[in-house]
Design a protein around this motif. Structure first.
Motif, mmCIF file in Angstrom:
data_model
loop_
_atom_site.group_PDB
_atom_site.id
_atom_site.type_symbol
_atom_site.label_atom_id
_atom_site.label_comp_id
_atom_site.label_asym_id
_atom_site.label_seq_id
_atom_site.Cartn_x
_atom_site.Cartn_y
_atom_site.Cartn_z
ATOM 1 N N MET A 298 -5.887 31.767 80.258
ATOM 2 C CA MET A 298 -6.565 32.304 79.062
ATOM 3 C C MET A 298 -6.035 31.608 77.801
ATOM 4 O O MET A 298 -4.857 31.258 77.711
ATOM 5 N N VAL A 299 -6.932 31.406 76.862
ATOM 6 C CA VAL A 299 -6.594 30.760 75.599
ATOM 7 C C VAL A 299 -6.843 31.763 74.480
ATOM 8 O O VAL A 299 -7.868 32.445 74.467
ATOM 9 N N GLN A 300 -5.865 31.838 73.552
ATOM 10 C CA GLN A 300 -5.980 32.846 72.488
ATOM 11 C C GLN A 300 -6.370 32.211 71.163
ATOM 12 O O GLN A 300 -5.814 31.193 70.745
ATOM 13 N N TYR A 301 -7.367 32.814 70.512
ATOM 14 C CA TYR A 301 -7.795 32.429 69.164
ATOM 15 C C TYR A 301 -7.512 33.600 68.225
ATOM 16 O O TYR A 301 -7.786 34.758 68.565
ATOM 17 N N ALA B 43 -9.003 41.344 57.916
ATOM 18 C CA ALA B 43 -8.765 41.989 59.213
ATOM 19 C C ALA B 43 -8.502 40.907 60.262
ATOM 20 O O ALA B 43 -9.288 39.966 60.405
ATOM 21 N N VAL B 44 -7.393 41.042 60.989
ATOM 22 C CA VAL B 44 -6.959 40.015 61.946
ATOM 23 C C VAL B 44 -7.185 40.509 63.375
ATOM 24 O O VAL B 44 -6.837 41.644 63.720
ATOM 25 N N PHE B 45 -7.743 39.624 64.212
ATOM 26 C CA PHE B 45 -8.039 39.949 65.607
ATOM 27 C C PHE B 45 -7.583 38.787 66.491
ATOM 28 O O PHE B 45 -7.659 37.620 66.087
ATOM 29 N N HIS B 46 -7.124 39.123 67.688
ATOM 30 C CA HIS B 46 -6.699 38.113 68.651
ATOM 31 C C HIS B 46 -7.671 38.140 69.823
ATOM 32 O O HIS B 46 -7.819 39.164 70.508
ATOM 33 N N LEU B 47 -8.332 37.013 70.059
ATOM 34 C CA LEU B 47 -9.369 36.928 71.086
ATOM 35 C C LEU B 47 -8.896 36.036 72.229
ATOM 36 O O LEU B 47 -8.395 34.926 71.994
ATOM 37 N N SER B 48 -9.067 36.498 73.428
ATOM 38 C CA SER B 48 -8.690 35.714 74.614
ATOM 39 C C SER B 48 -9.946 35.123 75.245
ATOM 40 O O SER B 48 -10.898 35.840 75.572
ATOM 41 N N VAL B 49 -9.935 33.797 75.382
ATOM 42 C CA VAL B 49 -11.068 33.063 75.947
ATOM 43 C C VAL B 49 -10.603 32.385 77.225
ATOM 44 O O VAL B 49 -9.473 31.888 77.306
ATOM 45 N N SER B 50 -11.480 32.360 78.230
ATOM 46 C CA SER B 50 -11.078 31.861 79.546
ATOM 47 C C SER B 50 -10.681 30.395 79.530
ATOM 48 O O SER B 50 -9.814 29.975 80.296
ATOM 49 N N SER B 51 -11.273 29.574 78.681
ATOM 50 C CA SER B 51 -10.935 28.145 78.634
ATOM 51 C C SER B 51 -11.130 27.639 77.215
ATOM 52 O O SER B 51 -11.891 28.229 76.430
ATOM 53 N N PRO B 52 -10.457 26.546 76.854
ATOM 54 C CA PRO B 52 -10.583 26.020 75.487
ATOM 55 C C PRO B 52 -12.030 25.701 75.142
ATOM 56 O O PRO B 52 -12.803 25.239 75.983
ATOM 57 N N PRO C 148 -7.222 28.152 66.256
ATOM 58 C CA PRO C 148 -7.227 27.869 67.694
ATOM 59 C C PRO C 148 -5.807 27.645 68.202
ATOM 60 O O PRO C 148 -4.868 27.570 67.398
ATOM 61 N N PRO C 149 -5.637 27.554 69.502
ATOM 62 C CA PRO C 149 -4.298 27.291 70.045
ATOM 63 C C PRO C 149 -3.728 26.006 69.443
ATOM 64 O O PRO C 149 -4.379 24.960 69.440
ATOM 65 N N GLY C 150 -2.540 26.097 68.892
ATOM 66 C CA GLY C 150 -1.920 24.929 68.287
ATOM 67 C C GLY C 150 -2.341 24.658 66.856
ATOM 68 O O GLY C 150 -1.842 23.721 66.232
ATOM 69 N N GLY C 151 -3.300 25.460 66.351
ATOM 70 C CA GLY C 151 -3.732 25.339 64.954
ATOM 71 C C GLY C 151 -4.289 23.960 64.647
ATOM 72 O O GLY C 151 -4.477 23.140 65.536
ATOM 73 N N PRO C 152 -4.603 23.631 63.381
ATOM 74 C CA PRO C 152 -4.542 24.532 62.221
ATOM 75 C C PRO C 152 -5.774 25.423 62.141
ATOM 76 O O PRO C 152 -6.734 25.226 62.876
ATOM 77 N N ALA C 153 -5.737 26.381 61.211
ATOM 78 C CA ALA C 153 -6.856 27.293 61.045
ATOM 79 C C ALA C 153 -8.087 26.560 60.514
ATOM 80 O O ALA C 153 -7.976 25.626 59.711
#
Length: 665
Positions: free
Chosen positions: A1-4, A51-60, A91-96
């Motif tokens: 899983m990849v987190q955004y 408002a901040v949210f953390h989303l998990s995505v199955s692949s980049p 995204p993973p590793g940034g930047p925003a």
């Protein structure tokens, strides 16, 4: 899983928040996420919140290119539209990455947001984004259709109500309104003013103590020839007068006739050669149908006014002819005539100027053309286009104010129908004629002033300040377009840009070749000039012709909106009290002043020229150019203040911090 990590930023105005739940989809070069319902306790979309949210995505997802967003109503709470300022995605590793929004979002439909960087269609490398540009324009072309109000007039948006316009283009002006208490209650008084003292009483009650120095000056100087001439340069319509090198063939003035008003050692031909003779010609009003007010016919004239600029720099009227065709019933009025005759002739000129000011310099050139610039921009330049980002802050409010004008002031029962000499039929005729006479050079201030020979007059403060503002806008636009269009070929190859100017040529300028308006752009310099003109027209020109009008018109005899007697065909038979029977009646006077008072009030939260609620660009070079533009405008404001401190009548309408960024009133 990849987190955004997603941050939803709500705009600051107090009604921007919502109880609803946001839903978001991330779209990247490597795929599209599922739709996430961001229903997390305590992460509310309040005004000004993040408002901040953390989303998990199955692949980049690869590089993110779009964000899809809409809302869903919360059970038990009213559904309120949400004004989102921007979405930030790390995204993973940034930047925003930043996805500007600045739109109202609800459960009806969704919006797809571009990443913040501006780019032309030629710089779009992803097929997905090319398709998205096309889909966005197709949608907008269905929504913002052209409409013909009347043949020969610029086309407008095909909407008749603010509900059709939608929330993104609606706004509410805030701030203290003009106190109209002392203008109301006269609706039934359909009669002449009994005396100039009565008019003065109305003026005093509607002139705020200490807050209307210009209006007070107008009242005390309106009969002076020097002030009459001053208004051609620095009044609310500084676009009519031009240098006169040869006598107009239809002006029955001889050198001997005006010799008493020139220095003894010179003559009219000599002064024309020296460039000190000027002409205000209102030929455009010839034959325009007149209105009926209070059931009685009104009258219009098409005067010619000859003026002399003396060694002190004063512009003095030396001859006035009220009709275009010379004849025994069309005398030339002179300063040596009786006080009543000469004053009435000047009043007729001021009435003609009122119509040309309101309908040509003001409504046509800033409102009607501004609306056309806006509609064409929406139809042909997607949100990611640099010109869309640059122009929309100067155009967005024109749609609402023009829809409101067409359904009120310019509708049956409105002020033009009930209280103004030209009436609704005359409005259409006059604007149609103005379009036939319109030239591109007249919309570009440096060329216009130069062609009229008024660009170098020391006491032409409108010209001096206007040229400085034009120059600042031009340098800003030039730097910005050099950044986005590195060559002339880049301009030529931008198909969206070329469609934009083609649409404008046909719908704003009606395909009229004689206007000289470009039909395409071959050189970057042409584009810079046109964009400068658009921004100046919708900001500085509107400020000069709109926010000055109550100052110069509150003392009604200085600029009457209607006249009830025909233009005089002889001299020597009238007295000053007789002029009251020419001036507007009491109720129509108050009706016009109510309208002008409403139009002349700036909003307390207006955005001045060069500033933005949200910066339109994220790139460093455009941001630096904006900062330089703002600094130049601030310095210009200080210089204008310093100049004005030494003037008996300060000219402040083009002080940059008083110039509203767009036409909103």
């Amino acid at each position: 899983m990849v987190q955004y990590t997603v941050t939803l930023v709500t705009s600051h105005p107090p009604q921007s928040g919502t109880f609803s739940t946001p839903l978001i989809t991330l779209i990247g070069t490597g795929g599209t996420s599922k739709e996430f319902k961001l229903d997390i306790p305590l992460q509310n979309l309040r005004p000004g919140s993040s408002a901040v949210f953390h989303l998990s995505v199955s692949s980049p997802l690869g590089r993110l290119v779009l964000v899809r967003l809409h809302t869903e109503s919360r059970l038990g709470f009213p559904e309120l539209a949400w004004h989102c300022r921007e979405v930030q995605v790390e995204p993973p590793g940034g930047p925003a990455q930043h996805f500007p929004c600045r739109k109202w979002i609800s459960s009806v439909g969704s919006v797809e947001l571009w990443e913040g960087a501006a780019r032309t269609v030629c710089g779009e490398t992803l097929e997905l984004l090319k398709q998205h540009r096309n889909l966005e324009l197709q949608s907008k072309q269905e929504t913002y259709r052209w409409r013909t109000i009347s043949e020969g007039l610029p086309h407008c948006v095909d909407m008749t109500s603010l509900e059709q316009l939608g929330p993104d283009f609606r706004y509410t002006r805030s701030g203290p309104a003009f106190n109209a208490h002392y203008l109301r209650g006269f609706a039934q008084r359909c009669e002449s003013w009994k005396s100039f003292e009565e008019i003065e009483t109305l003026f005093i009650f509607n002139c705020p103590p200490g807050g209307a120095a210009t209006a007070e000056y107008v009242r005390s100087h309106w009969q002076l020839d020097s002030f009459f001439g001053y208004q051609f340069l620095n009044g609310c319509n500084p676009y009519v007068i031009r240098q006169c090198k040869t006598p107009p063939p239809n002006l029955a003035v001889t050198p001997e006739m005006v010799q008493p008003f020139l220095p003894a050692c010179t003559s009219l031909p000599q002064e024309m050669e020296r460039g000190t003779i000027f002409l205000a010609d209102y030929e455009i009003l010839e034959g325009v149908p007149a209105n009926c007010v209070n059931g009685r016919p009104q009258h219009l004239a098409a005067p010619l006014c000859l003026l002399y600029r003396n060694q002190q720099g004063e512009l003095l009227p030396i001859a006035i002819q009220l009709k275009q065709t010379p004849g025994p019933d069309n005398p030339v009025f002179l300063p040596s005539d009786s006080e009543a005759d000469w004053l009435l002739a000047k009043i007729w000129v001021r009435n003609s100027d009122f119509h040309c000011h309101q309908l040509v310099s003001h409504y046509l050139k800033t409102h009607m053309l501004g609306e056309a610039y806006c509609v064409a921009t929406l139809r042909h330049l997607p949100g990611a286009h640099p010109l869309h980002k640059l122009l929309m802050p100067h155009l967005q409010t024109t749609l609402q104010i023009n829809i409101q004008a067409r359904t009120s002031m310019l509708a049956k029962g409105g002020v033009f129908d009930k209280s103004i000499s030209c009436g609704l039929d005359g409005v259409t005729v006059l604007i149609h004629r103005a379009m036939q006479r319109l030239r591109y050079s007249a919309l570009c201030l440096p060329e216009d002033l130069r062609e009229r020979g008024v660009d170098s007059l020391d006491n032409n403060y409108f010209a001096r300040d206007g040229l400085r503002v034009w120059g600042a806008i031009h340098r800003f636009v030039e730097g910005l377009l050099q950044f986005f269009y590195p060559s002339d070929s880049a301009v030529q190859q931008d198909s969206e840009l070329q469609s934009w100017i083609t649409d404008l040529f046909h719908h704003a300028f009606l395909g009229l070749q004689q206007t000289g308006v470009p039909q395409s752009f071959q050189k970057r310099a042409e584009l810079v000039q046109f964009v400068t003109m658009v921004i100046f027209s919708c900001s500085a020109q509107h400020a000069a012709v709109n926010f000055s009008q109550l100052d110069f018109d509150l003392w009604m005899p200085n600029c009457p909106a209607s006249l009830r007697q025909p233009p005089p065909s002889s001299k020597g038979s009238r007295t000053l009290p007789d002029l009251l029977h020419h001036l507007p009646e009491v109720n129509s006077t108050c009706s016009v002043l109510l309208t002008l008072a409403m139009l002349s009030q700036p909003s307390s939260d207006y955005i001045p020229l060069g500033f933005y609620r949200d910066p339109p660009f994220i790139e460093e070079t455009p941001r630096n150019l904006i900062s330089e533009f703002q600094a130049e405008l601030r310095n210009l404001g200080l210089e204008i203040d310093e100049r004005n401190a030494g003037l008996e009548l300060p000219y402040r309408y083009l002080r940059p911090d008083l110039i509203e960024n767009s036409v909103s009133i």
